[in-house]
Motif scaffolding. Structure first.
Motif, mmCIF file in Angstrom:
data_model
loop_
_atom_site.group_PDB
_atom_site.id
_atom_site.type_symbol
_atom_site.label_atom_id
_atom_site.label_comp_id
_atom_site.label_asym_id
_atom_site.label_seq_id
_atom_site.Cartn_x
_atom_site.Cartn_y
_atom_site.Cartn_z
ATOM 1 N N GLY A 153 30.853 22.919 3.179
ATOM 2 C CA GLY A 153 30.214 24.226 3.181
ATOM 3 C C GLY A 153 28.864 24.219 3.872
ATOM 4 O O GLY A 153 28.052 25.113 3.682
ATOM 5 N N ALA A 154 28.621 23.216 4.691
ATOM 6 C CA ALA A 154 27.334 23.131 5.382
ATOM 7 C C ALA A 154 27.230 24.194 6.456
ATOM 8 O O ALA A 154 28.214 24.560 7.083
ATOM 9 N N SER A 155 26.001 24.662 6.674
ATOM 10 C CA SER A 155 25.781 25.639 7.742
ATOM 11 C C SER A 155 25.931 24.946 9.091
ATOM 12 O O SER A 155 25.943 23.729 9.173
ATOM 13 N N PHE A 156 26.019 25.732 10.166
ATOM 14 C CA PHE A 156 26.214 25.167 11.494
ATOM 15 C C PHE A 156 25.125 24.161 11.841
ATOM 16 O O PHE A 156 25.400 23.053 12.291
ATOM 17 N N MET A 157 23.874 24.527 11.601
ATOM 18 C CA MET A 157 22.779 23.621 11.962
ATOM 19 C C MET A 157 22.851 22.333 11.141
ATOM 20 O O MET A 157 22.540 21.260 11.639
ATOM 21 N N GLY B 67 38.053 34.057 -8.382
ATOM 22 C CA GLY B 67 38.143 35.510 -8.351
ATOM 23 C C GLY B 67 38.119 36.125 -6.966
ATOM 24 O O GLY B 67 38.064 37.338 -6.819
ATOM 25 N N GLN B 68 38.137 35.307 -5.911
ATOM 26 C CA GLN B 68 38.130 35.894 -4.567
ATOM 27 C C GLN B 68 39.255 35.308 -3.731
ATOM 28 O O GLN B 68 39.697 34.177 -3.955
ATOM 29 N N ASP B 69 39.711 36.062 -2.737
ATOM 30 C CA ASP B 69 40.781 35.596 -1.866
ATOM 31 C C ASP B 69 40.168 34.847 -0.692
ATOM 32 O O ASP B 69 39.513 35.434 0.168
ATOM 33 N N ALA B 77 30.740 33.745 3.107
ATOM 34 C CA ALA B 77 31.429 33.568 1.832
ATOM 35 C C ALA B 77 32.288 32.313 1.863
ATOM 36 O O ALA B 77 32.404 31.590 0.874
ATOM 37 N N LEU B 78 32.879 32.039 3.015
ATOM 38 C CA LEU B 78 33.723 30.858 3.134
ATOM 39 C C LEU B 78 32.903 29.596 2.902
ATOM 40 O O LEU B 78 33.316 28.674 2.209
ATOM 41 N N ARG B 79 31.703 29.588 3.490
ATOM 42 C CA ARG B 79 30.857 28.416 3.297
ATOM 43 C C ARG B 79 30.501 28.245 1.836
ATOM 44 O O ARG B 79 30.532 27.134 1.300
ATOM 45 N N ARG B 83 31.582 25.011 -0.578
ATOM 46 C CA ARG B 83 30.651 24.208 -1.370
ATOM 47 C C ARG B 83 31.273 23.818 -2.695
ATOM 48 O O ARG B 83 30.977 22.758 -3.225
ATOM 49 N N ARG B 84 32.091 24.712 -3.214
ATOM 50 C CA ARG B 84 32.623 24.453 -4.543
ATOM 51 C C ARG B 84 33.966 23.758 -4.513
ATOM 52 O O ARG B 84 34.585 23.553 -5.552
#
Lengths: 241, 253, 269
Positions: A153-157, B67-69, B77-79, B83-84
């Motif tokens: 989930g890291a940002s692009f940078m 709770g989200q698709d 939101a995807l990022r 993370r989780r």
């Protein structure tokens, strides 16, 4: 064997002949006689020119590297959408297309004689060189490592910082230091076209047939370039390249 | 079951139009336990796992997480969702030139701003957690080693620790043991099993070693031809089911 | 968590103190160099503001491009440029080979010779082709001879250094095996080193040729033959449309050279 035949052909086309060579050898001896001992009479002008050359090299390398880094990133086809990468590659290719001397002439026409023209010319040349190599280096990295960091989930940078740069940084530092050396060398000759640096006094001395001064300047150039190469080598080691 | 951690509805994936690698998969993953997905090569196991965090883009269907698709999410939101969800890879996918510590901390990159990441300024809590996880996976002395100096088994431990650093709600593992020798494979599966229990998170593993699945999974899902052929605890996995999942008998003997 | 020891916070440092110091020293050095250079360099603001205007003026004068000038004034000079580049490269390769071997510590285990060879190589690379051209013009007079020698002498340093490094990195095993059979020195070179450094050597040769094509095109600006001469003449006479066609011709040749090199690389590697 093809090569040997070509050599003979080309040499004759260019008008080489043994007599010319022999003549030249004679001149050569006289020439070397006039070059030594090297004359440091005009050391003020030489030092000024040298300082200016180094300034040009430092500024051009600094700006060039700073611009080439993001530009090379944008040009990497494995990280960027096609529209972005192709534009960036076009810019880099354009920057590489022309020899620094030609660029110097253009910039002199645009902003007048002086060191700034030299800096601009070498900035463009640096962007072309480093940008291309950097983009190629990025295209060779392992995308698996990038994928894994993206999955956190890291940002692009952040992905760039942790997955891309660690893979290409050593090579980038190599390119950057090589370009600095190259710029030191180039800065000595853009002066011949009026773009500042030690090239100007060199050319002037040459045209006045003051070959001992020419020799002095050439020796100084060799020394400085060599010293810069050593410095660049140490910097490379510090950053683990 | 109580509220599922993950719900997949009618998931379809076509790499080429008309050729369905995943053909309408529907399943729920409970908030506890190890679920193993088995199947022949090309049965869609890897695709299924990778659709969950959208490393592969689904063609159709919905994936409900928190709770989200997931399939409808935009980048931001995807990022946040990624993370989780922690992921462990077959080839470890560590950043080789970075140290073990830095690889672990990269698990927190979803939570740290760019300037801090560049300067390697991670919160104290992250560093403490990293050391604790290193202890847990048994690599306490190797914090400052470069990742490429490690053996396969050690690298996968780092990979697992990295995924756990995210404090995920779900752990995905895409053939985590396929590049390891049998003994190390058992150690890694054991570690996954232990970690799942210790951190109270469900694990969804994809593997081709049926014995390993039988030994460590609480639930086995067998895929064949993009569809679920089997979905039960390991006890129910008899030869006849395996034949259906893998097709052909010869490899069984 | 086990006992009071667990409360001690464990530290994580990315770089050792020594490394940190070195890195900071370099950063500081760079900043200082840039600051000093920026301050002492002469910038005349009026010229900078004028720049877009000047460039526009230049480009308008270059249009329309004088294509007609090509067959007469440009084509021959272009061919001459290519000859200068190629001949110069070949000459450089011939001279750089022995020098590179002398500079390689494992081929020539005789330090004074190593240093002497390295010195020659450094001197050769430090002087730009344009400056070499000036020197050779003083000896041989203006023309293609000076240009070719300039290209050659400049390239020796480049090729020699990288070739020497390639030799030093050669796998010792096969070399030692050959030496153990009592083979003469030349044979060890031919059968031990050469097969290993061959790809690097040709790669180097191609690369240098590519660069030399670019370099040769500007040598004429100081009178050392090739298309630079035509360029210089056109500029001095303010015939900008001819300048345009010449620049485009140079561009075309440089691109062609790169394409050729890439194709050959693909075949060889």
């Amino acid at each position: 064997m093809l090569l040997a035949a070509y050599v003979v052909y080309a040499a004759s086309t260019l008008g080489f002949s043994w007599s010319r060579m022999a003549e030249g050898m004679g001149h050569g001896q006289a020439f070397i006689g006039r070059m030594f001992p090297p004359s440091y009479e005009n050391s003020e002008a030489i030092l000024r020119g040298l300082k200016e050359s180094l300034e040009i090299a430092v500024l051009a390398s600094f700006a060039g590297i700073l611009i080439a880094l993001p530009l090379g990133l944008l040009a990497a086809r494995n990280l960027m959408p096609a529209a972005v990468s192709w534009t960036a590659r076009a810019v880099i290719a354009l920057a590489r297309a022309f020899h620094p001397v030609i660029l110097a002439i253009v910039f002199v026409k645009a902003i007048g004689f002086g060191a700034v023209a030299g800096v601009m010319a070498l900035v463009v040349a640096s962007i072309g060189f480093i940008g291309k190599l950097f983009a190629e280096a990025i295209e060779e990295i392992s995308m698996k490592q990038v994928e894994a960091v993206r999955a956190t989930g890291a940002s692009f940078m952040n992905v760039i910082a942790f997955a891309v740069l660690p893979q290409v940084l050593p090579r980038f530092i190599g390119f950057a230091t090589y370009q600095f050396d190259s710029n030191v060398r180039n800065s000595t000759m853009v002066g011949i076209m009026g773009a500042g640096g030690i090239g100007a006094p060199l050319f002037v001395a040459f045209q006045r047939f003051e070959y001992d001064a020419v020799c002095a300047i050439v020796l100084v150039i060799i020394g400085v370039v060599f010293a810069c190469e050593l410095v660049a080598g140490r910097v490379k080691k510090v950053f683990g390249a | 079951m109580s509220e599922p951690a993950l719900r997949i509805e009618g998931l379809v994936k076509e790499y080429r139009p008309g050729v369905r690698v995943l053909d309408g998969i529907t399943l729920d993953i409970a908030p506890r336990g190890v679920t193993a997905i088995i199947g022949a090569s090309g049965s869609g196991k890897s695709t299924l796992i990778r659709c969950i965090n959208r490393l592969v883009e689904p063609t159709a269907g919905a994936i409900w997480f928190d709770g989200q698709d997931v399939t409808q999410m935009r980048r931001g939101a995807l990022r946040a969702t990624r993370r989780r969800i922690g992921m462990v890879f077959q080839e470890y996918n560590l950043v080789e030139r970075l140290t073990v510590m830095e690889n672990l901390l990269s698990g927190r990159l979803g939570y740290v701003s760019a300037p801090k990441a560049w300067l390697r300024r991670f919160p104290r809590a992250d560093i403490d957690r990293a050391f604790a996880l290193l202890d847990e996976v048994g690599l306490a002395d190797l914090a400052h080693q470069r990742a490429d100096a490690l053996s396969g088994g050690q690298r996968q431990r780092v990979g697992i620790a990295r995924a756990l650093m995210q404090q995920p709600r779900l752990l995905l593992a895409d053939e985590p043991t396929s590049s390891l020798d049998p003994k190390t494979a058992v150690e890694i599966m054991d570690l996954l099993h232990q970690a799942a229990g210790h951190h109270h998170i469900p694990v969804l593993v994809n593997m081709h070693d049926v014995e390993l699945a039988r030994r460590f999974a609480d639930r086995i899902i067998g895929l064949a031809g993009g569809q679920i052929m089997f979905d039960d605890p390991p006890a129910g996995l008899a030869d006849v089911e395996l034949k259906r999942i893998y097709g052909g008998e010869s490899w069984l003997h | 968590m086990s006992g009071p020891d667990a409360v001690i916070e464990r530290e994580w440092r990315r770089f050792t103190p020594a490394q940190r110091l070195a890195r900071w020293a370099v950063y500081l050095g760079i900043v200082a160099a840039v600051a000093v250079s920026a301050r002492t360099i002469e910038i005349i603001p009026e010229f900078l503001y004028d720049a877009p205007e000047q460039l526009r003026d230049l480009f308008t004068r270059m249009w329309p491009v004088d294509w007609a000038h090509y067959p007469g004034g440009v084509h021959e000079a272009l061919v001459e440029t290519l000859h200068i580049a190629t001949l110069g490269t070949v000459l450089a390769l011939v001279m750089a080979l022995p020098l590179g071997l002398l500079a390689a510590r494992n081929v020539t285990p005789f330090p004074p010779l190593n240093y002497a060879a390295k010195l020659v190589l450094v001197a050769s690379r430090s002087i730009d082709a344009l400056v070499w051209a000036l020197l050779f013009i003083a000896v041989f007079g203006p023309g293609a001879l000076a240009g070719t020698l300039a290209i050659a002498f400049r390239s020796i340093g480049f090729v020699g250094k990288l070739f020497g490094e390639a030799c030093e990195e050669a796998n010792r095993g096969s070399i030692e095996a050959l030496q153990a059979t009592g083979a003469p020195w030349l044979s060890v070179l031919r059968y031990g080193y050469w097969p290993q450094v061959k790809p690097a050597f040709w790669g180097l040769a191609l690369l240098r040729w590519d660069i030399n094509v670019r370099e040769s095109s500007v040598l004429g600006l100081v009178g050392a033959g090739g298309i630079g001469v035509a360029l210089n003449t056109a500029m001095n006479l303010f015939q900008w449309q001819r300048v345009a066609v010449i620049l485009l011709a140079i561009l075309a040749v440089v691109i062609a050279a790169e394409v050729i090199v890439t194709q050959i690389r693909k075949r060889l590697m």
